[in-house]
Design an enzyme around this catalytic site. Structure first.
Site, short mmCIF file in Angstrom:
data_model
loop_
_atom_site.label_atom_id
_atom_site.label_comp_id
_atom_site.label_asym_id
_atom_site.label_seq_id
_atom_site.Cartn_x
_atom_site.Cartn_y
_atom_site.Cartn_z
N LYS A 122 0.84 -1.20 0.00
CA LYS A 122 0.00 0.00 0.00
C LYS A 122 0.87 1.25 0.00
CE LYS A 122 -3.32 2.36 3.01
NZ LYS A 122 -4.17 2.30 4.19
N GLU A 125 -9.07 10.86 13.02
CA GLU A 125 -8.20 9.73 13.37
C GLU A 125 -7.28 9.99 14.57
OE1 GLU A 125 -6.21 8.14 9.97
OE2 GLU A 125 -5.29 6.51 11.12
N GLU A 160 -7.09 -2.41 2.31
CA GLU A 160 -6.44 -1.13 2.65
C GLU A 160 -6.42 -0.94 4.18
OE1 GLU A 160 -8.19 1.86 0.02
OE2 GLU A 160 -7.51 3.36 1.47
N GLU A 215 -12.10 10.62 -4.32
CA GLU A 215 -11.99 10.48 -2.85
C GLU A 215 -11.25 11.67 -2.24
OE1 GLU A 215 -10.97 6.52 -1.41
OE2 GLU A 215 -9.79 7.44 0.19
C1 LIG Z 1 -4.71 10.47 4.06
C2 LIG Z 1 -5.95 10.85 4.40
O1 LIG Z 1 -6.85 9.99 4.95
C3 LIG Z 1 -6.45 8.73 5.49
C4 LIG Z 1 -7.31 8.46 6.65
C5 LIG Z 1 -8.52 7.81 6.52
C6 LIG Z 1 -8.82 7.14 5.33
C7 LIG Z 1 -7.92 7.08 4.32
C8 LIG Z 1 -8.23 6.35 3.06
O2 LIG Z 1 -9.28 5.67 2.99
O3 LIG Z 1 -7.47 6.43 2.10
C9 LIG Z 1 -6.56 7.66 4.43
O4 LIG Z 1 -5.71 6.60 4.71
C10 LIG Z 1 -6.42 12.22 4.19
O5 LIG Z 1 -7.56 12.54 4.57
O6 LIG Z 1 -5.66 13.05 3.67
#
Ligand SMILES: C=C(O[C@H]1C=CC=C(C(=O)O)[C@@H]1O)C(=O)O
Length: 393
Positions: free
Chosen positions: A141, A191, A235, A371
């Site tokens: 990843k 987070e 992921e 996203e």
């Molecule tokens: C890297 C970010 O989110 C991370 C945290 C939650 C979900 C994420 C995702 O699904 O990709 C990312 O890993 C961001 O918001 O810039």
């Protein structure tokens, strides 16, 4: 001598902290408490985060101040060091919500110019190259981000943005950290990298995302789709495994649910795992644990070194304090550290906003671009801008 006060749990007390915040201060509002650190009794910067945690513990042990607050960058090798401040004055109050709901929003003047870095199409290209590199170089990843540079002819107020972020995100870790040159890192992250209270440690890793929708049917469908998405579970698993592996040597007991849960912010659905543990050694501070965990695969990738190289290769900007961590630690070693995402670095008349996403071999470049647009919405909303505004750029 530094001053510290607990100002009670009334709504007025927490709102006073938000109203007294200025862009040089440190601010953190969570579901449980509100913290404002102002003035500088001592400032410590260090590119080595473990050494920084030791220097902070020594300064706290010397009684310079009861607490240290600050930010660690994504990658100190880029020239942005970890930066901790022992504030002259620390004020604590209870949680901000729901009383803050009654306050009016603050107006942020409309931007005069905005520029995506890189161009959206180029971000999708970078994701496609990342997918190929995962296969060719043996990575599980990598997290790729993009930025948005926004200018305001008449100046921009970090205070107003923070105010709106606090209002919008009752469940978030809503933060502001003063940076050199009068700049501030301002955001609201879902987070928690790590909290420590006594022996108890908690981490709330998030990975796997779909946007919320104003249409309730689509919104519910998106939540369900995320919960059953194989790609997002992969992921997420890479992240949860890495957090557990890092915490294991520090903990005599770790509680890790088998499956992630579905959670939401006002703009995103996410998969999250609540990891709790019991520390072996009370001398290991919250900052030391945060430094051990950072950078997790929520913002970097696996294996860490190869993912970091790929990020440097594919992103045409430095992340600075985005995708680092912000938080506090006290003389007992307790503290709380949030992952610095859904944030912007705010200057006098311009800001840079960041958003990233985890890329695995199954990722689709255009879906990943979408996203990141959805993730920008946390800050755009606080700036009074609809998500559609992005499409016009
Ligand atoms: C890297 C970010 O989110 C991370 C945290 C939650 C979900 C994420 C995702 O699904 O990709 C990312 O890993 C961001 O918001 O810039």
């Amino acid at each position: 001598m530094a001053d510290s006060s607990a100002e009670g749990t009334t709504a007025e007390a927490s709102i006073r902290l938000l109203e007294d915040y200025t862009a040089r201060d440190f601010f953190l509002a969570t579901e449980n408490a509100t913290l404002l650190g102002s003035g500088v009794a001592a400032a410590l910067t260090d590119p080595d985060e473990i050494r920084l945690s030791q220097r902070v513990a020594t300064a706290l042990g010397d009684g310079i101040a009861p607490i240290a607050v600050g930010a660690l960058p994504f990658d100190s090798a880029e020239g942005t060091p970890g930066r901790m401040v022992l504030p002259r004055r620390t004020r604590r109050a209870g949680p901000m919500h729901p009383a803050v709901d009654a306050l009016p929003r603050r107006r942020v003047a409309p931007p005069t110019n905005a520029r995506p870095v890189p161009e959206p199409r180029r971000h999708a290209d970078a994701v496609a190259r990342a997918v190929a590199a995962l296969r060719d170089r043996g990575l599980r990843k990598v997290v790729l981000a993009r930025a948005l540079d926004v200018e305001f002819g008449g100046g921009v107020s970090a205070e107003a943005i923070l105010h709106n972020l606090v209002k919008d995100n009752p469940g978030g870790y809503t933060f502001a950290a003063g940076l050199p040159g009068g700049r501030a890192l301002v955001g609201s992250s879902p987070e928690l990298l790590l909290s420590r209270r006594g022996h108890r440690v908690v981490s709330l890793p998030h990975a796997g995302s779909l946007p919320r929708s104003a249409d309730p049917v689509t919104d519910t469908e998106n939540g369900k789709a995320l919960l059953s998405s194989r790609k997002d579970h992969i992921e997420h698993a890479v992240l949860a495994e890495a957090v557990v592996e890092t915490l294991r040597p520090f903990c005599r007991k770790l509680d890790v649910p088998e499956m992630p849960e579905l959670v939401s912010t006002p703009t995103m659905w996410h998969l999250r795992t609540k990891i709790t543990g019991e520390l072996v050694d009370r001398d290991v501070t919250a900052l030391r644990l945060a430094a051990a965990l950072h950078p997790t695969p929520a913002i970097c990738g696996t294996p860490t070194g190869l993912a970091r190289e790929l990020v440097t290769e594919l992103e045409p900007f430095e992340r600075g304090y985005y995708a680092g961590t912000v938080g506090w630690v006290n003389a007992e070693g307790d503290g709380e550290w949030a992952v610095s995402i859904r944030c912007a670095e705010v200057g006098n008349s311009a800001l840079r906003l960041y958003a990233g996403g985890g890329i695995v071999p199954e990722s689709d470049p255009w879906a990943e671009l979408e996203e990141t647009s959805a993730k920008f919405a946390t800050l755009l909303r606080a700036m009074g801008l609809p998500r559609e505004w992005l499409a016009e750029l």
